[in-house]
Design a protein around this motif. Structure first.
Motif, PDB file in Angstrom:
ATOM      1  N   LEU A 167       0.823  -1.212   0.000  1.00  0.00           N
ATOM      2  CA  LEU A 167       0.000   0.000   0.000  1.00  0.00           C
ATOM      3  C   LEU A 167       0.859   1.265   0.000  1.00  0.00           C
ATOM      4  O   LEU A 167       0.442   2.305  -0.500  1.00  0.00           O
ATOM      5  CB  LEU A 167      -0.928   0.011   1.217  1.00  0.00           C
ATOM      6  N   GLY A 168       2.047   1.175   0.591  1.00  0.00           N
ATOM      7  CA  GLY A 168       2.923   2.338   0.660  1.00  0.00           C
ATOM      8  C   GLY A 168       2.658   3.210   1.883  1.00  0.00           C
ATOM      9  O   GLY A 168       3.255   4.276   2.018  1.00  0.00           O
ATOM     10  N   PHE A 169       1.785   2.748   2.763  1.00  0.00           N
ATOM     11  CA  PHE A 169       1.435   3.487   3.978  1.00  0.00           C
ATOM     12  C   PHE A 169       1.241   2.495   5.111  1.00  0.00           C
ATOM     13  O   PHE A 169       0.866   1.348   4.888  1.00  0.00           O
ATOM     14  CB  PHE A 169       0.133   4.276   3.789  1.00  0.00           C
ATOM     15  N   ASN A 170       1.463   2.966   6.342  1.00  0.00           N
ATOM     16  CA  ASN A 170       1.149   2.179   7.525  1.00  0.00           C
ATOM     17  C   ASN A 170      -0.366   2.192   7.686  1.00  0.00           C
ATOM     18  O   ASN A 170      -0.952   3.244   7.895  1.00  0.00           O
ATOM     19  CB  ASN A 170       1.848   2.763   8.750  1.00  0.00           C
ATOM     20  N   TRP A 171      -0.985   1.033   7.556  1.00  0.00           N
ATOM     21  CA  TRP A 171      -2.445   0.945   7.543  1.00  0.00           C
ATOM     22  C   TRP A 171      -2.934   0.481   8.904  1.00  0.00           C
ATOM     23  O   TRP A 171      -2.416  -0.464   9.475  1.00  0.00           O
ATOM     24  CB  TRP A 171      -2.888  -0.047   6.473  1.00  0.00           C
ATOM     25  N   GLY A 172      -3.967   1.140   9.419  1.00  0.00           N
ATOM     26  CA  GLY A 172      -4.594   0.722  10.674  1.00  0.00           C
ATOM     27  C   GLY A 172      -5.905   0.045  10.364  1.00  0.00           C
ATOM     28  O   GLY A 172      -5.982  -0.809   9.489  1.00  0.00           O
ATOM     29  N   THR A 173      -6.951   0.437  11.064  1.00  0.00           N
ATOM     30  CA  THR A 173      -8.262  -0.096  10.717  1.00  0.00           C
ATOM     31  C   THR A 173      -8.576   0.357   9.305  1.00  0.00           C
ATOM     32  O   THR A 173      -8.089   1.394   8.851  1.00  0.00           O
ATOM     33  CB  THR A 173      -9.342   0.423  11.677  1.00  0.00           C
ATOM     34  N   GLY A 174      -9.370  -0.403   8.595  1.00  0.00           N
ATOM     35  CA  GLY A 174      -9.627  -0.016   7.218  1.00  0.00           C
ATOM     36  C   GLY A 174     -10.871  -0.654   6.650  1.00  0.00           C
ATOM     37  O   GLY A 174     -11.384  -1.636   7.170  1.00  0.00           O
TER      38      GLY A 174
END
Length: 169
Positions: A90-97
Motif C-alpha cells: 500500500l505504501g502506507f502504515n495501515w490501521g483499521t480499514g
C-alpha cells in the motif's frame, strides 16, 4: 433481523460478490460464505498468512479485493478457497480499514483509520494514493460506494455516526 449467525466469530467486513455470494472476513484472517436467508456459515479458508483484513469488497471480476492492515498490502482473495495473494504494498502504515470498488472508475477506494484519509488503490500495483482528509475520526471503518450515484458512504463507531456521506465523484 432475518436470522442470527450461530458462531463465536467476529466479522469486521461483509460484501456481496458479483455472483451474489455474501462473504465475510472471519476475524480478519479467513473467508467465510454466509447464506443471508438461513445464516448458515461455510468456512472457506484462511487468507494464507494475511491478517487484519478488515475491509473486503468485490473486484472487477468474480473474486474479492482486501486490505491486509498487518502487512500493509492490498490483496486478491479467491472466493472458492479464501486464499489471498499479494497485489502490492500500500505504501502506507495501515490501521483499521475498509474498502469498496468503483465499476465506473475501475478503482478501489479505502479509508485508513490510522490517518483518517480516503485513498484510491491501484488494482494492478496495490499502491495507495491519498485523496481526501476526512472530518471523522475513524476507529472502525465501514465504506461503500453507491453504484448508481457514485457517492461513497462511510461509517465508524456507532457513537460517532450511523452513516455519513464522505465524498462523491
Amino acid at each position: 433481523d432475518l436470522c442470527v449467525i450461530d458462531t463465536n466469530s467476529s466479522y469486521p467486513s461483509l460484501t456481496f460478490s458479483r455472483l451474489n455470494g455474501l462473504y465475510a472476513s472471519r476475524g480478519g484472517s479467513a473467508l467465510d460464505l454466509i447464506d443471508p436467508c438461513t445464516c448458515e456459515v461455510t468456512e472457506l479458508g484462511s487468507y494464507g498468512g494475511f491478517s487484519g483484513v478488515n475491509g473486503i469488497t468485490s473486484d472487477q471480476g468474480v473474486e474479492l479485493f482486501g486490505v491486509a492492515s498487518t502487512q500493509d498490502e492490498s490483496i486478491s482473495i479467491d472466493t472458492q478457497s479464501g486464499l489471498a495473494t499479494t497485489i502490492g504494498a500500500l505504501g502506507f502504515n495501515w490501521g483499521t480499514g475498509g474498502a469498496t470498488w468503483s465499476d465506473e472508475l475501475q478503482a478501489l477506494y479505502a479509508i485508513n483509520g490510522s490517518t483518517d484519509f480516503l485513498y484510491r488503490i491501484n488494482p494492478q500495483s496495490g499502491m495507495a494514493t491519498p485523496l481526501v482528509p476526512l472530518t471523522v475520526n475513524f476507529g472502525t471503518v465501514g465504506i461503500e460506494l453507491h453504484p448508481l450515484n457514485n457517492t461513497i458512504y462511510a461509517c465508524s463507531n456507532a457513537s460517532l455516526c450511523s452513516f455519513r456521506r464522505c465524498c462523491y465523484w
